[in-house]
Design a protein around this motif. Structure first.
Motif, mmCIF file in Angstrom:
data_model
loop_
_atom_site.group_PDB
_atom_site.id
_atom_site.type_symbol
_atom_site.label_atom_id
_atom_site.label_comp_id
_atom_site.label_asym_id
_atom_site.label_seq_id
_atom_site.Cartn_x
_atom_site.Cartn_y
_atom_site.Cartn_z
ATOM 1 N N SER A 139 43.673 48.406 37.757
ATOM 2 C CA SER A 139 42.220 48.417 37.548
ATOM 3 C C SER A 139 41.714 47.078 37.031
ATOM 4 O O SER A 139 40.614 47.007 36.481
ATOM 5 C CB SER A 139 41.838 49.535 36.562
ATOM 6 N N ASN A 140 42.515 46.036 37.202
ATOM 7 C CA ASN A 140 42.126 44.713 36.691
ATOM 8 C C ASN A 140 40.793 44.231 37.257
ATOM 9 O O ASN A 140 40.028 43.548 36.578
ATOM 10 C CB ASN A 140 43.218 43.683 37.003
ATOM 11 N N GLN A 141 40.532 44.589 38.513
ATOM 12 C CA GLN A 141 39.309 44.115 39.144
ATOM 13 C C GLN A 141 38.086 44.944 38.744
ATOM 14 O O GLN A 141 36.957 44.592 39.064
ATOM 15 C CB GLN A 141 39.473 44.155 40.684
ATOM 16 N N ILE B 267 34.695 49.255 33.935
ATOM 17 C CA ILE B 267 34.502 50.708 33.890
ATOM 18 C C ILE B 267 34.942 51.291 32.557
ATOM 19 O O ILE B 267 34.523 52.394 32.191
ATOM 20 C CB ILE B 267 35.254 51.416 35.045
ATOM 21 N N PHE B 268 35.775 50.555 31.810
ATOM 22 C CA PHE B 268 36.237 51.042 30.513
ATOM 23 C C PHE B 268 35.247 50.724 29.386
ATOM 24 O O PHE B 268 35.407 51.212 28.270
ATOM 25 C CB PHE B 268 37.609 50.459 30.177
ATOM 26 N N ASP B 269 34.242 49.881 29.702
ATOM 27 C CA ASP B 269 33.235 49.574 28.679
ATOM 28 C C ASP B 269 32.361 50.783 28.386
ATOM 29 O O ASP B 269 31.919 50.974 27.251
ATOM 30 C CB ASP B 269 32.348 48.401 29.139
#
Length: 483
Positions: free
Chosen positions: A70-72, A76-78
């Protein structure tokens, strides 16, 4: 046995053997864990009974897969609670779970798949193993000791929690995730931290080298519900007559101190009493960590502040009490007196701020007075002879609460209510008038009930609030306490 069933069992057993070898588990151990079973009734493979260590290992691998892939889309984790982001993160977790099963050639039951989905989500977006405990409203306190040992308090009893951390670094990582959003930090130079979490929970943490055998995290949770006297009556804290009396004392602006030990329910009772204050009064609440939930529109809630990482910027409860005196309060409610603020609180009570309330740690009303004396003496260069008249004049009632054991069960109870008279004995001791008391050991055990003594302000209660004096009559006989 049907031929199809034989082939099904053969392939399942082959799958079990392959998965167990990759997990480093012997078939004998699995068979022993499964117990005797008929091949016809064997329905699921070895990973249907994953141990805690196996779950942790699987969780670790799935989490690593999600982070790597999910590096790119790290954004989405913010905001993981956004519907679109949430679905994207869950999709990554599902892909990670599928990858884990394919790489290990593993069969995992649906229950364990669901559990791993939740655990990885909590690890990525929540507070790891602590998340389900924080969400469980029946848990009132969480206490971690090391990676394998966490205790919780539920319904007044300590229990071992069924959670596990990976290692001490994992514990530190979760701790930092909890405190970093509120601007706090913990490391070897500052190995302790006190903080209030956004949900209102109170956190204390200690890490090595101060903590010798783990990472000690203590989280005190407070109910989101605003408790009322009816709730405490239902919990058998005290009968209705006691709370009716206390409610009138609050309305009559008697200064009240709630005394008790740790976890006895001081803040809960203070909250209930504070909500008995009439709506037309200006109330200032002062707390080390905001826990009170008062109802009304004219309430000023103030919270002390810990020093920053440079040791600056601290605002103490004593500072706030001094500030509150300039804010034209009708009442001052201090969450807990622990130090020099006790002297300022007494001076406020003696200078026109009647009806103020606070709590302190003590095991009896007399111990509470001794604690007050000590805290006032350390506040400034004042002799005891000057402090004692202030205490006798300021304090109206001491409500003693505590934990007791009734028929083998731990219970929170209101133990006694004493009036502090503004006079002294010939020996210079305080004169206390017990209005309600209780007894939980020996003969004639009973819950809190009237002693038959009348308060010096009885006429005020009768004339202003139509108080029934017979409420304070001593009972003819005592009733055995029930949990």
């Amino acid at each position: 046995m049907a031929k199809e069933q034989l082939f099904t069992d053969f392939f399942k057993r082959t799958e079990i053997k392959s998965a167990s070898e990759k997990q480093g588990i012997s078939m004998a151990a699995i068979q022993q864990a499964q117990g005797p079973s008929d091949s016809a009734t064997m329905k699921r493979g070895s990973l249907d009974r994953m141990t805690d260590d196996m779950l942790l290992a699987a969780e670790d691998e799935i989490e690593a897969y999600v982070r790597d892939n999910s590096n790119q889309e790290i954004h989405i984790f913010d905001n993981p609670n956004d519907a679109e982001n949430m679905e994207r993160i869950k999709e990554y977790i599902r892909e990670g779970l599928k990858d884990y099963k394919e790489r290990h050639n593993a069969y995992i039951s649906r229950d364990h798949e669901d559990e791993l989905m939740v655990r990885v989500w909590n690890e990525l977006c929540g507070f790891g193993p602590l998340e389900p405990l924080l969400q469980d409203e029946s848990v009132t306190e969480i206490m971690t000791i090391n990676k394998d040992l966490t205790y919780i308090e539920r319904n007044g009893d300590l229990q071992k929690a069924n959670i596990q951390f990976k290692d001490l670094e994992h514990m530190k990582r979760i701790l930092n995730r909890i405190i970093s959003p509120i601007g706090r930090k913990i490391d070897e130079t500052t190995p302790t931290v006190d903080a209030r979490l956004p949900a209102g929970y109170r956190l204390n943490a200690v890490i090595p080298p101060i903590a010798l055998n783990g990472v000690y995290i203590t989280i005190r949770k407070f109910p989101s519900k605003v408790w009322t006297p009816k709730d405490l009556i239902r919990f058998r804290s005290a009968p209705k007559s006691v709370f009716d009396f206390l409610e009138l004392c609050v309305k009559a602006k008697k200064n009240i101190i709630v005394s008790g030990g740790t976890g006895s329910g001081k803040t809960t009772l203070l909250n209930v009493l504070s909500n008995c204050i009439p709506d037309n009064e200006r109330i200032i609440t002062i707390e080390d960590s905001a826990e009170l939930k008062l109802q009304g529109s004219h309430i000023l809630s103030e919270e002390a502040r810990q020093p920053n990482s440079e040791g600056k910027g601290a605002v103490t409860i004593r500072d706030l009490v001094k500030v509150a005196l300039r804010q034209r309060p009708d009442r001052i409610v201090v969450g807990e007196c622990r130090g020099g603020e006790a002297l300022d609180m007494l001076q406020a009570m003696n200078t026109g701020h009647d009806g103020s309330l606070t709590t302190l740690h003590a095991n009896s009303p007399r111990d509470a007075i001794s604690r007050l004396e000590y805290m006032c003496m350390i506040a400034g260069d004042m002799p005891l002879a000057a402090i004692k008249p202030q205490i006798a004049s300021a304090v109206g009632l001491i409500v003693q609460i505590g934990r007791v054991r009734i028929k083998g069960k731990k219970c929170r109870r209101t133990l006694a209510i004493y009036e502090v008279l503004n006079e002294f004995t010939e020996d210079g001791d305080y004169v206390l008038n017990p209005l309600f008391d209780s007894k939980y050991k020996g003969r004639d055990k009973h819950d809190i009930c009237p002693t038959g003594n009348m308060p010096t302000f009885l006429d005020e209660l009768v004339s202003d609030y139509n108080f029934d004096v017979h409420t304070l009559d001593k009972p003819d006989h005592y009733v055995e306490p029930e949990p």
